[in-house]
Design a protein around this motif. Structure first.
Motif, PDB file in Angstrom:
ATOM      1  N   LYS A  83      -3.485  41.151 -11.966  1.00 38.93           N
ATOM      2  CA  LYS A  83      -2.527  41.532 -12.995  1.00 38.93           C
ATOM      3  C   LYS A  83      -1.793  42.807 -12.567  1.00 38.93           C
ATOM      4  N   GLY A  84      -0.469  42.756 -12.655  1.00 36.29           N
ATOM      5  CA  GLY A  84       0.321  43.914 -12.281  1.00 36.29           C
ATOM      6  C   GLY A  84       0.503  44.079 -10.792  1.00 36.29           C
ATOM      7  N   GLY A  85       0.135  43.065  -9.993  1.00 36.62           N
ATOM      8  CA  GLY A  85       0.251  43.175  -8.544  1.00 36.62           C
ATOM      9  C   GLY A  85       1.351  42.291  -7.986  1.00 36.62           C
ATOM     10  N   TRP A  86       1.588  42.445  -6.677  1.00 41.68           N
ATOM     11  CA  TRP A  86       2.550  41.608  -5.971  1.00 41.68           C
ATOM     12  C   TRP A  86       1.848  40.345  -5.488  1.00 41.68           C
ATOM     13  N   LEU A  87       2.600  39.266  -5.376  1.00 47.74           N
ATOM     14  CA  LEU A  87       2.012  37.958  -5.092  1.00 47.74           C
ATOM     15  C   LEU A  87       2.871  37.190  -4.091  1.00 47.74           C
ATOM     16  N   LEU A  88       2.201  36.563  -3.126  1.00 44.53           N
ATOM     17  CA  LEU A  88       2.881  35.689  -2.168  1.00 44.53           C
ATOM     18  C   LEU A  88       2.265  34.302  -2.289  1.00 44.53           C
ATOM     19  N   VAL A 104       7.156  32.225  -1.800  1.00 45.78           N
ATOM     20  CA  VAL A 104       7.793  32.894  -2.930  1.00 45.78           C
ATOM     21  C   VAL A 104       7.112  34.241  -3.129  1.00 45.78           C
ATOM     22  N   ILE A 105       7.906  35.304  -3.226  1.00 41.76           N
ATOM     23  CA  ILE A 105       7.397  36.662  -3.442  1.00 41.76           C
ATOM     24  C   ILE A 105       7.651  37.030  -4.897  1.00 41.76           C
ATOM     25  N   THR A 106       6.579  37.292  -5.634  1.00 39.65           N
ATOM     26  CA  THR A 106       6.666  37.592  -7.062  1.00 39.65           C
ATOM     27  C   THR A 106       6.210  39.020  -7.318  1.00 39.65           C
ATOM     28  N   GLY A 107       6.959  39.740  -8.131  1.00 44.42           N
ATOM     29  CA  GLY A 107       6.648  41.132  -8.427  1.00 44.42           C
ATOM     30  C   GLY A 107       5.680  41.292  -9.582  1.00 44.42           C
ATOM     31  N   PRO A 108       5.248  42.524  -9.835  1.00 41.38           N
ATOM     32  CA  PRO A 108       4.322  42.797 -10.947  1.00 41.38           C
ATOM     33  C   PRO A 108       4.885  42.412 -12.310  1.00 41.38           C
ATOM     34  N   ASP A 109       6.225  42.342 -12.399  1.00 39.15           N
ATOM     35  CA  ASP A 109       6.864  41.968 -13.665  1.00 39.15           C
ATOM     36  C   ASP A 109       7.006  40.460 -13.834  1.00 39.15           C
ATOM     37  N   GLY A 110       6.471  39.687 -12.884  1.00 40.24           N
ATOM     38  CA  GLY A 110       6.545  38.237 -12.961  1.00 40.24           C
ATOM     39  C   GLY A 110       7.837  37.644 -12.443  1.00 40.24           C
ATOM     40  N   LYS A 111       8.759  38.482 -11.994  1.00 40.73           N
ATOM     41  CA  LYS A 111      10.041  38.001 -11.491  1.00 40.73           C
ATOM     42  C   LYS A 111       9.932  37.657 -10.001  1.00 40.73           C
TER      43      LYS A 111
END
Length: 289
Positions: A83-88, A104-111
């Protein structure tokens, strides 16, 4: 991996009247080096079914990809999203005898901050989870992904008014320990006078600091009645990770630093400030690159 770098400032002995001034001199452009701290960690979960990998091969690929990204200075861990982290995340598409990974690279804000296709790989090797093929695919794609992630970071930092790209770094001067005489007091006092400038701000509240500087002094017996004085200045970032160290070393008479350091503290602080400023400047530059 964070490396601990100790940097020795070249010190020139300059006599001026009867005052000892061993720390005056030019540390030179190589006077301080930097071990770059990692950025926020990027989580790489095992690819889902859309990746066309089976349940056994998916975690293997996640580990390969995370390890490959670390080699490009992208702190990455294979594991479930935080939660609140970056995701690949990884998916894949098949075209005849080849499979093309997609990320897909997703930011902590879910975008979504970035999309990127990987290099095509033989469909049979990918679907069967061939270890060598998966490792090669991760190594190949990590290079391009690292550039994309760096560009995303630069874009975000450039738009943030509180980013170090857009304001002077704030420095807190922590304690100095181990000095004989009044060195534990006089050294940070003098450093506080030399560090501030147009590119750096010294703060008195450690919670407001981007960087914290602490000092450790070691005095050992030397030759000809002198002592060897080593001053180690450590620089940490706001997450308490050591990013660099500036070291000064010089023989002195014990009477030069006991009971008072006097002009020796002033000269030592001036030279230490130059090295510390360079360490911090390099850290700010790296964050924006």
């Amino acid at each position: 991996m964070i490396k601990r770098l100790a940097v020795l400032l070249p010190l020139a002995l300059a006599a001026c009247g009867t005052l000892p001034e061993p720390f005056y001199g030019n540390p030179g452009p190589e006077g301080a080096r930097l071990s770059i701290p990692p950025a926020p960690v990027l989580m790489v979960p095992p690819p889902a079914a859309a990746s066309l990998l089976d349940a056994k091969s998916a975690p293997i690929y996640a580990k390969d990809l995370a390890a490959a990204l670390v080699n490009y200075d992208i702190p990455s861990i294979a594991g479930a999203p935080m939660k609140g982290g970056w995701l690949l995340t990884t998916s894949a598409s098949r075209n005849g005898d080849t499979i093309t990974p997609a990320y897909v690279i997703t930011g902590p804000d879910g975008k979504t901050y970035g999309n990127q296709n990987g290099a095509p790989i033989a469909a049979a090797a990918w679907s069967q989870g061939d270890p060598a093929a998966l490792n090669n695919a991760a190594t190949t794609d990590a290079q391009a992904l690292s550039k994309t992630l760096t560009a995303i970071n630069a874009r975000i930092q450039g738009s943030n008014p509180q980013s170090l790209e857009n304001r002077p770094p704030r420095i807190f001067i922590g304690p100095v320990t181990g000095a004989p005489g009044d060195g534990n007091h006089s050294l940070p006092l003098n450093l506080g006078r030399d560090l501030p400038g147009p590119d750096d701000v010294v703060v008195t509240n450690p919670a407001q600091a981007d960087f914290t500087v602490t000092g450790n002094i070691v005095v050992t017996p030397g030759q000809n009645g002198q002592v060897m004085v080593e001053l180690d200045w450590s620089v940490q970032d706001a997450n308490h990770r050591k990013i660099g160290q500036v070291t000064q070393l010089h023989p002195l008479a014990l009477a030069d630093i006991t009971p008072y350091w006097g002009d020796v503290a002033a000269a030592a602080a001036t030279e230490a400030a130059t090295g510390i400023q360079q360490v911090i400047a390099n850290a700010v530059l790296k964050k924006g690159s």
